[in-house]
Motif scaffolding. Structure first.
Motif, PDB file in Angstrom:
ATOM      1  N   THR A  36     -15.754  32.087 -68.080  1.00 17.25           N
ATOM      2  CA  THR A  36     -14.871  33.152 -67.593  1.00 17.25           C
ATOM      3  C   THR A  36     -13.475  33.092 -68.206  1.00 17.25           C
ATOM      4  OG1 THR A  36     -14.280  31.799 -65.702  1.00 17.25           O
ATOM      5  CG2 THR A  36     -16.019  33.433 -65.361  1.00 17.25           C
ATOM      6  N   ASP A  37     -13.295  32.256 -69.233  1.00 15.83           N
ATOM      7  CA  ASP A  37     -11.973  32.218 -69.869  1.00 15.83           C
ATOM      8  C   ASP A  37     -12.084  32.344 -71.391  1.00 15.83           C
ATOM      9  OD1 ASP A  37      -9.239  32.222 -69.811  1.00 15.83           O
ATOM     10  OD2 ASP A  37      -9.021  30.053 -69.678  1.00 15.83           O
ATOM     11  N   ARG A  42      -9.919  36.423 -71.197  1.00 16.56           N
ATOM     12  CA  ARG A  42      -8.666  35.667 -71.278  1.00 16.56           C
ATOM     13  C   ARG A  42      -7.502  36.455 -70.681  1.00 16.56           C
ATOM     14  NH1 ARG A  42      -7.321  30.882 -72.315  1.00 16.56           N
ATOM     15  NH2 ARG A  42      -5.751  31.329 -73.876  1.00 16.56           N
ATOM     16  N   ILE A  43      -7.588  37.779 -70.782  1.00 11.58           N
ATOM     17  CA  ILE A  43      -6.504  38.585 -70.212  1.00 11.58           C
ATOM     18  C   ILE A  43      -6.955  39.311 -68.942  1.00 11.58           C
ATOM     19  CG2 ILE A  43      -5.354  38.867 -72.433  1.00 11.58           C
ATOM     20  CD1 ILE A  43      -6.401  41.806 -72.400  1.00 11.58           C
TER      21      ILE A  43
ATOM     22  N   SER B 216      12.495  32.578 -69.946  1.00 10.92           N
ATOM     23  CA  SER B 216      12.939  31.325 -69.328  1.00 10.92           C
ATOM     24  C   SER B 216      13.481  31.560 -67.926  1.00 10.92           C
ATOM     25  CB  SER B 216      14.041  30.663 -70.167  1.00 10.92           C
ATOM     26  OG  SER B 216      13.512  30.173 -71.365  1.00 10.92           O
ATOM     27  N   SER B 217      13.819  32.822 -67.629  1.00 17.32           N
ATOM     28  CA  SER B 217      14.442  33.061 -66.320  1.00 17.32           C
ATOM     29  C   SER B 217      13.750  34.153 -65.511  1.00 17.32           C
ATOM     30  CB  SER B 217      15.921  33.421 -66.497  1.00 17.32           C
ATOM     31  OG  SER B 217      16.042  34.581 -67.283  1.00 17.32           O
ATOM     32  N   TYR B 218      12.769  34.831 -66.120  1.00 16.58           N
ATOM     33  CA  TYR B 218      12.108  35.931 -65.433  1.00 16.58           C
ATOM     34  C   TYR B 218      10.601  35.701 -65.467  1.00 16.58           C
ATOM     35  CZ  TYR B 218      10.027  40.626 -65.047  1.00 16.58           C
ATOM     36  OH  TYR B 218       9.246  41.698 -64.703  1.00 16.58           O
ATOM     37  N   GLU B 219       9.945  35.865 -64.336  1.00 14.90           N
ATOM     38  CA  GLU B 219       8.498  35.655 -64.315  1.00 14.90           C
ATOM     39  C   GLU B 219       7.780  36.896 -64.830  1.00 14.90           C
ATOM     40  OE1 GLU B 219       6.852  34.017 -60.734  1.00 14.90           O
ATOM     41  OE2 GLU B 219       4.803  34.416 -61.404  1.00 14.90           O
ATOM     42  N   LEU B 220       7.160  36.749 -65.986  1.00 17.66           N
ATOM     43  CA  LEU B 220       6.486  37.883 -66.626  1.00 17.66           C
ATOM     44  C   LEU B 220       5.231  38.272 -65.857  1.00 17.66           C
ATOM     45  CD1 LEU B 220       6.676  36.671 -70.322  1.00 17.66           C
ATOM     46  CD2 LEU B 220       7.869  38.658 -69.407  1.00 17.66           C
ATOM     47  N   LYS B 221       5.013  39.588 -65.794  1.00 21.52           N
ATOM     48  CA  LYS B 221       3.772  40.091 -65.217  1.00 21.52           C
ATOM     49  C   LYS B 221       2.936  40.663 -66.350  1.00 21.52           C
ATOM     50  CE  LYS B 221       6.193  42.687 -62.314  1.00 21.52           C
ATOM     51  NZ  LYS B 221       7.532  42.085 -62.256  1.00 21.52           N
ATOM     52  N   LYS B 222       1.644  40.782 -66.137  1.00 19.23           N
ATOM     53  CA  LYS B 222       0.809  41.261 -67.251  1.00 19.23           C
ATOM     54  C   LYS B 222       1.207  42.670 -67.675  1.00 19.23           C
ATOM     55  CE  LYS B 222      -3.534  42.113 -66.171  1.00 19.23           C
ATOM     56  NZ  LYS B 222      -4.920  41.977 -65.679  1.00 19.23           N
ATOM     57  N   GLU B 223       1.681  43.469 -66.711  1.00 16.44           N
ATOM     58  CA  GLU B 223       2.104  44.835 -67.060  1.00 16.44           C
ATOM     59  C   GLU B 223       3.291  44.814 -68.027  1.00 16.44           C
ATOM     60  OE1 GLU B 223       1.728  43.815 -63.827  1.00 16.44           O
ATOM     61  OE2 GLU B 223      -0.234  44.761 -63.567  1.00 16.44           O
ATOM     62  N   LEU B 285       0.720  32.931 -70.107  1.00 19.36           N
ATOM     63  CA  LEU B 285       0.450  34.376 -70.119  1.00 19.36           C
ATOM     64  C   LEU B 285       0.667  34.957 -71.518  1.00 19.36           C
ATOM     65  CD1 LEU B 285      -0.102  36.860 -68.124  1.00 19.36           C
ATOM     66  CD2 LEU B 285       2.340  37.282 -68.354  1.00 19.36           C
ATOM     67  N   LEU B 286       1.790  34.600 -72.118  1.00 16.35           N
ATOM     68  CA  LEU B 286       2.105  35.135 -73.450  1.00 16.35           C
ATOM     69  C   LEU B 286       1.064  34.717 -74.474  1.00 16.35           C
ATOM     70  CD1 LEU B 286       5.955  34.581 -73.372  1.00 16.35           C
ATOM     71  CD2 LEU B 286       4.820  36.796 -73.640  1.00 16.35           C
ATOM     72  N   LYS B 287       0.632  33.453 -74.396  1.00 16.46           N
ATOM     73  CA  LYS B 287      -0.377  32.967 -75.342  1.00 16.46           C
ATOM     74  C   LYS B 287      -1.675  33.751 -75.225  1.00 16.46           C
ATOM     75  CE  LYS B 287       0.579  28.212 -76.655  1.00 16.46           C
ATOM     76  NZ  LYS B 287       0.313  26.812 -76.302  1.00 16.46           N
ATOM     77  N   ARG B 288      -2.049  34.054 -73.997  1.00 16.60           N
ATOM     78  CA  ARG B 288      -3.280  34.828 -73.789  1.00 16.60           C
ATOM     79  C   ARG B 288      -3.197  36.178 -74.499  1.00 16.60           C
ATOM     80  NH1 ARG B 288      -6.726  33.174 -69.703  1.00 16.60           N
ATOM     81  NH2 ARG B 288      -6.030  31.212 -68.819  1.00 16.60           N
ATOM     82  N   TYR B 289      -2.076  36.852 -74.316  1.00 17.52           N
ATOM     83  CA  TYR B 289      -1.945  38.170 -74.944  1.00 17.52           C
ATOM     84  C   TYR B 289      -1.770  38.072 -76.449  1.00 17.52           C
ATOM     85  CZ  TYR B 289      -2.358  40.704 -70.648  1.00 17.52           C
ATOM     86  OH  TYR B 289      -2.886  41.242 -69.499  1.00 17.52           O
ATOM     87  N   GLU B 290      -1.100  37.007 -76.901  1.00 19.02           N
ATOM     88  CA  GLU B 290      -0.983  36.807 -78.346  1.00 19.02           C
ATOM     89  C   GLU B 290      -2.346  36.587 -78.976  1.00 19.02           C
ATOM     90  OE1 GLU B 290       1.935  33.848 -79.755  1.00 19.02           O
ATOM     91  OE2 GLU B 290       2.825  34.123 -77.786  1.00 19.02           O
ATOM     92  N   GLN B 291      -3.134  35.703 -78.373  1.00 15.97           N
ATOM     93  CA  GLN B 291      -4.464  35.414 -78.911  1.00 15.97           C
ATOM     94  C   GLN B 291      -5.335  36.658 -78.892  1.00 15.97           C
ATOM     95  OE1 GLN B 291      -5.795  32.217 -76.454  1.00 15.97           O
ATOM     96  NE2 GLN B 291      -4.568  30.685 -77.537  1.00 15.97           N
ATOM     97  N   HIS B 292      -5.202  37.412 -77.807  1.00 18.14           N
ATOM     98  CA  HIS B 292      -5.985  38.631 -77.690  1.00 18.14           C
ATOM     99  C   HIS B 292      -5.612  39.605 -78.793  1.00 18.14           C
ATOM    100  CE1 HIS B 292      -7.428  42.409 -75.894  1.00 18.14           C
ATOM    101  NE2 HIS B 292      -8.433  41.630 -75.576  1.00 18.14           N
TER     102      HIS B 292
END
Lengths: 212, 302
Positions: A36-37, A42-43, B216-223, B285-292
């Protein structure tokens, strides 16, 4: 000579179709073994946490590929004549996959699609139309309305092919315009199947005219 | 000092106000010694402190980080040299005649040490790196504490390197992690390059998105990130490392942070321990979207 050109055309189309089926197979194989990852998931970690989402996703990913060979063989006139039993069995396979497996799971995944309401609506409508056309085709053949059965199957299969056309559109659009990823996704959520539907309706109109 | 002047003025006014001529002179005589005493004692305090302490203070004037560009002088352009890298030279300690420090540049942290010569308040050093790294060499520089400058050259031990000698004029700068540091909007107008000099056909442009969020100071959301290009996501993530003073081995990121981010200074080659919980979350989170984006953005598939 004319016939020969047509044969070349249909064989190259067949080859193209085989190639895209192969690409779809590669996409499916990304999800084996079950994890599932990986890849798309992954997203989708928020959704993976929902108890039903992984079920829906994996059923969709593993079963949908079956509609490509099952649906495609149905268009061969010689197969229909010489081996009607194969046509019938392939039809049942196609219907089972669409109505019980890939269709409903497609709608569930669609509800959670990336890109907000517009892509969610796009994918859900695709799923609903797909099921509707498939059910109609089934009813028509039960009533013996072969021509209507054929038209509805054309529509159903056109939507099945959206798996390929959606990805092809994305590839072309990104190659030309480099839009942002989610803008692209929102666009192909509609473009991927509306285009197919328009083409298939044109074909049906053309066939109807030819008959009369 | 101001207080004393004020007091003096008050005393003088009072003295004038008393209007007695005799009093005037005594008052001013009383007031003056006090004034003189203090002006004399203040410098005396500094001078009378033990000599060792004064030396320490002078030594401390050399210590710290000096930041600027490590500029290529002798370069072999067939070997794809990087003419400008941001470098931090840290002066760590002095013994009787030796200076010890280390440099951080291009993801490489190396100690150096060498004999020093004092001339006035400046010191001049010829300091060698250990010699067991391919990129080791010899630094020769002068520190001018009055101007807070460190100026010098560097020669590689291996003359066949892409860059075999460099020069630099570094300014003294303190380092402190500050999660509030932001990327300027100009970063969004620049491009990512794999190579230097900048080949326009091998670039990837950034957009205004890159400075939209501070990871570094703001929690990113997927949106927040799902509609962003890979390059913007990558720079946004690496800005976290940059705030911690991470020195980039990766050229693409090094070029951007060295040249486009004024506050950036490389001080460490491993900042993993320094990352905050929020930063770790955003990095994931950022890595996931970068890889995607890397795998699927321009591909048929998913």
């Amino acid at each position: 000579m004319h016939l020969k050109a047509q044969t070349v055309f249909s064989y190259s189309l067949l080859l193209l179709y085989a190639y895209f089926c192969y690409l779809m197979l590669l996409i499916t194989l990304q999800y084996i073994p079950l994890d599932t990852d990986v890849a798309f998931l992954r997203i989708k970690q928020d959704e993976v946490a929902l108890f039903y989402y992984p079920w829906a996703f994996f059923i969709h990913a593993y079963c949908s590929i079956l509609v490509l060979p099952a649906g495609f063989t149905q268009f061969s006139p010689s197969l229909r004549k010489q081996l009607p039993q194969v046509h019938k069995w392939a039809g049942w396979l196609y219907l089972t996959v669409v109505l019980l497996l890939a269709g409903p799971t497609g709608i569930i995944i669609g509800i959670h699609a990336n890109g907000g309401w517009s892509s969610q609506l796009g994918f859900c409508m695709l799923g609903l139309f797909w099921i509707y056309f498939s059910v109609m085709a089934w009813f028509k053949i039960k009533k013996g309305e072969v021509q209507q059965h054929r038209y509805f199957m054309y529509r159903s299969f056109a939507l099945a092919l959206s798996a390929i056309t959606l990805r092809a559109w994305k590839y072309i659009i990104v190659a030309i315009w480099h839009p942002r990823p989610m803008d692209t996704y929102r666009l192909v959520a509609w473009l991927g199947w509306i285009g197919n539907l328009i083409i298939v309706e044109i074909i049906i109109i053309y066939l109807k005219r030819k008959q009369t | 000092m101001k207080k004393w002047l004020l007091l003096l003025a008050v005393l003088l006014i009072q003295a004038c106000g008393n209007s007695s001529e005799n009093m005037d002179s005594t008052d001013s005589q009383e007031a003056n010694p006090e004034e003189i005493e203090t002006t004399i004692t203040t410098p005396e305090i500094e001078e009378e402190e033990p000599q060792a302490d004064a030396e320490n203070r002078q030594e401390e004037a050399y210590f710290g980080y000096y930041v600027g560009f490590f500029e290529g002088v002798d370069m072999n352009f067939d070997k794809d040299p990087v003419p400008f890298n941001k470098i931090t030279i840290s002066i760590d300690s002095l013994s009787s005649e030796m200076l010890y420090g280390h440099s951080v540049v291009a993801g490489n942290e190396r100690p150096f040490s060498g004999p020093m010569v004092v001339a006035g308040d400046s010191i001049t050093v010829v300091a060698s790196e250990p010699g067991d790294d391919r990129y080791d060499g010899v630094f020769s520089f002068t520190i001018r504490p009055a101007e807070e400058l460190l100026i010098g050259t560097w020669k590689a031990n291996n003359q066949r390197l892409a860059v075999s000698s460099r020069q630099y004029k570094l300014e003294k700068k303190t380092f402190a992690y500050d999660p509030a540091l932001e990327l300027s909007e100009e970063v969004g107008w620049s491009n990512l390059y794999e190579k230097y000099p900048k080949y326009p056909d091998k670039s990837e442009s950034l957009t205004e998105d890159v400075s939209k969020f501070n990871a570094s100071s703001y929690e990113l959301k997927k949106e927040d990130v799902e509609n962003m290009y890979q390059g913007d996501l990558e720079v946004m993530r690496n800005a976290i490392y940059a705030r911690h003073g991470y020195s980039f081995k990766n050229r693409k990121m090094r070029f951007i942070f060295d040249h486009e981010v004024e506050w950036y200074m490389p001080v460490s080659t491993d900042i993993r321990e320094q990352l905050t919980a929020l930063e770790k979350k955003n990095i994931d989170l950022l890595k996931r979207y970068e890889q995607h984006a890397e795998r699927y953005y321009d591909e048929f598939g998913r």
